[in-house]
Design a protein around this motif. Structure first.
Motif, PDB file in Angstrom:
ATOM      1  N   PRO A 153       0.812  -1.226   0.000  1.00 38.60           N
ATOM      2  CA  PRO A 153       0.000   0.000   0.000  1.00 38.60           C
ATOM      3  C   PRO A 153       0.842   1.271   0.000  1.00 38.60           C
ATOM      4  O   PRO A 153       1.824   1.371   0.727  1.00 38.60           O
ATOM      5  CB  PRO A 153      -0.818  -0.132   1.293  1.00 38.60           C
ATOM      6  CG  PRO A 153      -0.829  -1.590   1.592  1.00 38.60           C
ATOM      7  CD  PRO A 153       0.487  -2.128   1.102  1.00 38.60           C
ATOM      8  N   GLY A 154       0.425   2.210  -0.820  1.00 40.19           N
ATOM      9  CA  GLY A 154       1.102   3.501  -0.868  1.00 40.19           C
ATOM     10  C   GLY A 154       2.289   3.535  -1.820  1.00 40.19           C
ATOM     11  O   GLY A 154       2.831   4.599  -2.097  1.00 40.19           O
ATOM     12  N   LEU A 155       2.705   2.370  -2.324  1.00 37.27           N
ATOM     13  CA  LEU A 155       3.853   2.314  -3.238  1.00 37.27           C
ATOM     14  C   LEU A 155       3.431   1.596  -4.518  1.00 37.27           C
ATOM     15  O   LEU A 155       2.430   0.874  -4.516  1.00 37.27           O
ATOM     16  CB  LEU A 155       5.004   1.538  -2.585  1.00 37.27           C
ATOM     17  CG  LEU A 155       5.684   2.251  -1.401  1.00 37.27           C
ATOM     18  CD1 LEU A 155       6.583   1.269  -0.651  1.00 37.27           C
ATOM     19  CD2 LEU A 155       6.479   3.446  -1.893  1.00 37.27           C
ATOM     20  N   PRO A 156       4.190   1.766  -5.599  1.00 38.43           N
ATOM     21  CA  PRO A 156       3.858   0.987  -6.806  1.00 38.43           C
ATOM     22  C   PRO A 156       3.914  -0.510  -6.468  1.00 38.43           C
ATOM     23  O   PRO A 156       4.856  -0.955  -5.819  1.00 38.43           O
ATOM     24  CB  PRO A 156       4.964   1.366  -7.791  1.00 38.43           C
ATOM     25  CG  PRO A 156       5.436   2.708  -7.335  1.00 38.43           C
ATOM     26  CD  PRO A 156       5.324   2.674  -5.829  1.00 38.43           C
ATOM     27  N   GLU A 157       2.880  -1.256  -6.871  1.00 36.99           N
ATOM     28  CA  GLU A 157       2.777  -2.661  -6.483  1.00 36.99           C
ATOM     29  C   GLU A 157       3.091  -3.566  -7.669  1.00 36.99           C
ATOM     30  O   GLU A 157       2.443  -3.465  -8.712  1.00 36.99           O
ATOM     31  CB  GLU A 157       1.358  -2.947  -5.967  1.00 36.99           C
ATOM     32  CG  GLU A 157       1.016  -2.117  -4.734  1.00 36.99           C
ATOM     33  CD  GLU A 157      -0.411  -2.344  -4.212  1.00 36.99           C
ATOM     34  OE1 GLU A 157      -1.353  -2.322  -5.023  1.00 36.99           O
ATOM     35  OE2 GLU A 157      -0.546  -2.549  -2.991  1.00 36.99           O
ATOM     36  N   PRO A 158       4.066  -4.444  -7.538  1.00 39.30           N
ATOM     37  CA  PRO A 158       4.396  -5.345  -8.647  1.00 39.30           C
ATOM     38  C   PRO A 158       3.220  -6.246  -9.027  1.00 39.30           C
ATOM     39  O   PRO A 158       2.557  -6.790  -8.148  1.00 39.30           O
ATOM     40  CB  PRO A 158       5.547  -6.195  -8.096  1.00 39.30           C
ATOM     41  CG  PRO A 158       6.057  -5.457  -6.907  1.00 39.30           C
ATOM     42  CD  PRO A 158       4.931  -4.650  -6.369  1.00 39.30           C
ATOM     43  N   VAL A 159       2.968  -6.366 -10.323  1.00 36.59           N
ATOM     44  CA  VAL A 159       1.894  -7.240 -10.808  1.00 36.59           C
ATOM     45  C   VAL A 159       2.400  -8.677 -10.864  1.00 36.59           C
ATOM     46  O   VAL A 159       3.493  -8.947 -11.342  1.00 36.59           O
ATOM     47  CB  VAL A 159       1.427  -6.783 -12.212  1.00 36.59           C
ATOM     48  CG1 VAL A 159       0.508  -7.828 -12.846  1.00 36.59           C
ATOM     49  CG2 VAL A 159       0.699  -5.443 -12.104  1.00 36.59           C
ATOM     50  N   LEU A 160       1.577  -9.585 -10.342  1.00 32.99           N
ATOM     51  CA  LEU A 160       1.923 -11.014 -10.371  1.00 32.99           C
ATOM     52  C   LEU A 160       1.358 -11.682 -11.620  1.00 32.99           C
ATOM     53  O   LEU A 160       2.061 -12.355 -12.340  1.00 32.99           O
ATOM     54  CB  LEU A 160       1.408 -11.711  -9.107  1.00 32.99           C
ATOM     55  CG  LEU A 160       2.019 -11.181  -7.802  1.00 32.99           C
ATOM     56  CD1 LEU A 160       1.344 -11.808  -6.585  1.00 32.99           C
ATOM     57  CD2 LEU A 160       3.530 -11.446  -7.764  1.00 32.99           C
ATOM     58  N   ASP A 161       0.065 -11.466 -11.852  1.00 35.05           N
ATOM     59  CA  ASP A 161      -0.534 -12.012 -13.079  1.00 35.05           C
ATOM     60  C   ASP A 161      -1.910 -11.414 -13.315  1.00 35.05           C
ATOM     61  O   ASP A 161      -2.415 -10.645 -12.485  1.00 35.05           O
ATOM     62  CB  ASP A 161      -0.593 -13.546 -13.050  1.00 35.05           C
ATOM     63  CG  ASP A 161      -1.358 -14.072 -11.841  1.00 35.05           C
ATOM     64  OD1 ASP A 161      -2.319 -13.403 -11.410  1.00 35.05           O
ATOM     65  OD2 ASP A 161      -0.991 -15.144 -11.334  1.00 35.05           O
ATOM     66  N   THR A 162      -2.488 -11.768 -14.471  1.00 37.06           N
ATOM     67  CA  THR A 162      -3.791 -11.249 -14.883  1.00 37.06           C
ATOM     68  C   THR A 162      -4.718 -12.429 -15.167  1.00 37.06           C
ATOM     69  O   THR A 162      -4.585 -13.072 -16.198  1.00 37.06           O
ATOM     70  CB  THR A 162      -3.645 -10.391 -16.166  1.00 37.06           C
ATOM     71  OG1 THR A 162      -2.651  -9.389 -15.924  1.00 37.06           O
ATOM     72  CG2 THR A 162      -4.951  -9.726 -16.551  1.00 37.06           C
ATOM     73  N   PRO A 163      -5.656 -12.731 -14.231  1.00 40.93           N
ATOM     74  CA  PRO A 163      -6.581 -13.844 -14.495  1.00 40.93           C
ATOM     75  C   PRO A 163      -7.440 -13.538 -15.720  1.00 40.93           C
ATOM     76  O   PRO A 163      -7.730 -12.366 -16.000  1.00 40.93           O
ATOM     77  CB  PRO A 163      -7.451 -13.897 -13.234  1.00 40.93           C
ATOM     78  CG  PRO A 163      -6.880 -12.927 -12.265  1.00 40.93           C
ATOM     79  CD  PRO A 163      -5.916 -12.037 -12.973  1.00 40.93           C
ATOM     80  N   ASP A 164      -7.823 -14.576 -16.442  1.00 43.95           N
ATOM     81  CA  ASP A 164      -8.677 -14.414 -17.621  1.00 43.95           C
ATOM     82  C   ASP A 164     -10.037 -13.869 -17.181  1.00 43.95           C
ATOM     83  O   ASP A 164     -10.786 -14.543 -16.474  1.00 43.95           O
ATOM     84  CB  ASP A 164      -8.829 -15.777 -18.308  1.00 43.95           C
ATOM     85  CG  ASP A 164      -9.809 -15.709 -19.472  1.00 43.95           C
ATOM     86  OD1 ASP A 164     -10.189 -14.584 -19.872  1.00 43.95           O
ATOM     87  OD2 ASP A 164     -10.193 -16.784 -19.951  1.00 43.95           O
ATOM     88  N   ARG A 165     -10.340 -12.640 -17.615  1.00 45.63           N
ATOM     89  CA  ARG A 165     -11.564 -11.985 -17.145  1.00 45.63           C
ATOM     90  C   ARG A 165     -12.828 -12.788 -17.454  1.00 45.63           C
ATOM     91  O   ARG A 165     -13.801 -12.732 -16.706  1.00 45.63           O
ATOM     92  CB  ARG A 165     -11.654 -10.582 -17.770  1.00 45.63           C
ATOM     93  CG  ARG A 165     -12.725  -9.739 -17.113  1.00 45.63           C
ATOM     94  CD  ARG A 165     -12.731  -8.330 -17.641  1.00 45.63           C
ATOM     95  NE  ARG A 165     -13.105  -8.292 -19.054  1.00 45.63           N
ATOM     96  CZ  ARG A 165     -12.978  -7.230 -19.827  1.00 45.63           C
ATOM     97  NH1 ARG A 165     -12.463  -6.112 -19.334  1.00 45.63           N
ATOM     98  NH2 ARG A 165     -13.345  -7.259 -21.084  1.00 45.63           N
ATOM     99  N   ALA A 166     -12.804 -13.515 -18.546  1.00 45.46           N
ATOM    100  CA  ALA A 166     -14.014 -14.256 -18.940  1.00 45.46           C
ATOM    101  C   ALA A 166     -14.410 -15.296 -17.894  1.00 45.46           C
ATOM    102  O   ALA A 166     -15.566 -15.715 -17.837  1.00 45.46           O
ATOM    103  CB  ALA A 166     -13.799 -14.926 -20.293  1.00 45.46           C
ATOM    104  N   THR A 167     -13.466 -15.718 -17.057  1.00 42.74           N
ATOM    105  CA  THR A 167     -13.791 -16.743 -16.052  1.00 42.74           C
ATOM    106  C   THR A 167     -14.084 -16.129 -14.684  1.00 42.74           C
ATOM    107  O   THR A 167     -14.324 -16.862 -13.719  1.00 42.74           O
ATOM    108  CB  THR A 167     -12.629 -17.737 -15.868  1.00 42.74           C
ATOM    109  OG1 THR A 167     -11.531 -17.043 -15.261  1.00 42.74           O
ATOM    110  CG2 THR A 167     -12.193 -18.344 -17.197  1.00 42.74           C
ATOM    111  N   LEU A 168     -14.061 -14.799 -14.583  1.00 45.27           N
ATOM    112  CA  LEU A 168     -14.272 -14.150 -13.279  1.00 45.27           C
ATOM    113  C   LEU A 168     -15.715 -13.650 -13.137  1.00 45.27           C
ATOM    114  O   LEU A 168     -16.327 -13.230 -14.119  1.00 45.27           O
ATOM    115  CB  LEU A 168     -13.311 -12.971 -13.116  1.00 45.27           C
ATOM    116  CG  LEU A 168     -11.825 -13.320 -13.115  1.00 45.27           C
ATOM    117  CD1 LEU A 168     -10.984 -12.043 -13.061  1.00 45.27           C
ATOM    118  CD2 LEU A 168     -11.484 -14.228 -11.943  1.00 45.27           C
TER     119      LEU A 168
END
Ligand code: CTP
Ligand code: MG
Length: 249
Positions: A153-168
């Protein structure tokens, strides 16, 4: 199955403070169109023929106030009871559930903070449980792409991954359960908590999943959104004004 068993009971957790909504009364008592959010939510459930009893879990220091509020608003002659809620949503649901007569076989759990849920969603969730599902959640597809991040929080946060939106799906309430299933997972969660185990969940279906049960999704509705932040209240006022203009709601 006798008549009482066929009709669902609803638990309405309403004991939260509404910190993200900002300073003021507990969220469930904040007004939308001059009527408390909680009263809208209870009316939305009471409108469903599938629901025979509503148990509200009120802020522990606000039980008498909530009883008075519900008395002063017409609620279609439904049986509405009020119990003191707890320190977490999970505890509030557990306390509400404990006040439901043992012969009731279907329980819906609905956030007081979702005042505008259409009755069709309530009916569809109850019908899916009646048709045999042990746990049912209404949900809608996501508009935004979602990323998992390393929380910082408060700092740039590293992205781990992007789940496929169609399954969310973004899940809403009321969530519907076989009463036995819901009571059992809440009892198990309490026992684990006492052993210093897992943290509380933010929805009841999450408990069913945790203990290996099967949860299914049915279509939710965009108007079943949760009032969480100040902008949500602005949107809710607009939806209510549109309903009142179009159908005298
Ligand atoms: N809730 C509850 N008991 C608690 C906490 C929450 O009954 N101890 C209820 C809220 O009243 C709400 C629902 O659970 O109807 C969903 O919770 P949320 O939207 O998080 O509401 P609050 O906890 O009140 O809001 P915040 O998290 O911003 O403080
Ligand atoms: Mg909360």
């Amino acid at each position: 199955m006798n008549a009482t068993a066929a009709v669902a009971a609803a638990v309405v957790p309403a004991a939260g403070r509404g910190e993200r909504l900002g300073p003021g009364a507990p969220k469930a008592l904040r007004e939308l169109g001059g009527v408390p959010l909680l009263v809208h939510a209870v009316r939305a459930l009471a409108r469903s023929r599938a629901v025979g009893l509503v148990v509200v879990a009120a802020p522990a220091d606000g039980v008498a106030e909530v009883v008075g509020l519900l008395d002063s608003h017409g609620l279609d002659g439904k049986d509405v009871r009020v119990v003191a809620g707890g320190a977490t949503r999970q505890e509030s649901v557990r306390l509400g559930l404990a006040a439901i007569p043992s012969e009731v076989e279907i329980v819906l759990v609905h956030d007081a903070a979702r005042p505008l849920v259409p009755v069709e969603v309530v009916d569809a969730v109850a019908a899916a449980v009646r048709a045999g599902a042990e746990a049912v959640v209404p949900a809608v597809p996501l508009a935004d792409t979602v990323k998992r991040v390393e929380s910082n929080p408060g700092l740039p946060e590293p992205v781990l991954d992007t789940p496929d939106r169609a399954t969310l799906r973004a899940v809403q309430t009321p969530q519907g359960f076989r009463r036995e299933t819901l009571a059992e997972v809440h009892a198990r969660a309490l026992a684990e908590e006492a052993r210093g185990g897992l943290p509380p969940v933010t929805d009841d279906a999450g408990l069913v999943e945790r203990f290996g049960g099967r949860v299914v999704v049915v279509p939710g509705h965009e108007e079943a959104f949760k009032v969480t932040r100040p902008l949500d209240l602005v949107l809710a006022e607009a939806v209510l004004a549109r309903r009142r203009a179009s159908d005298g709601y």
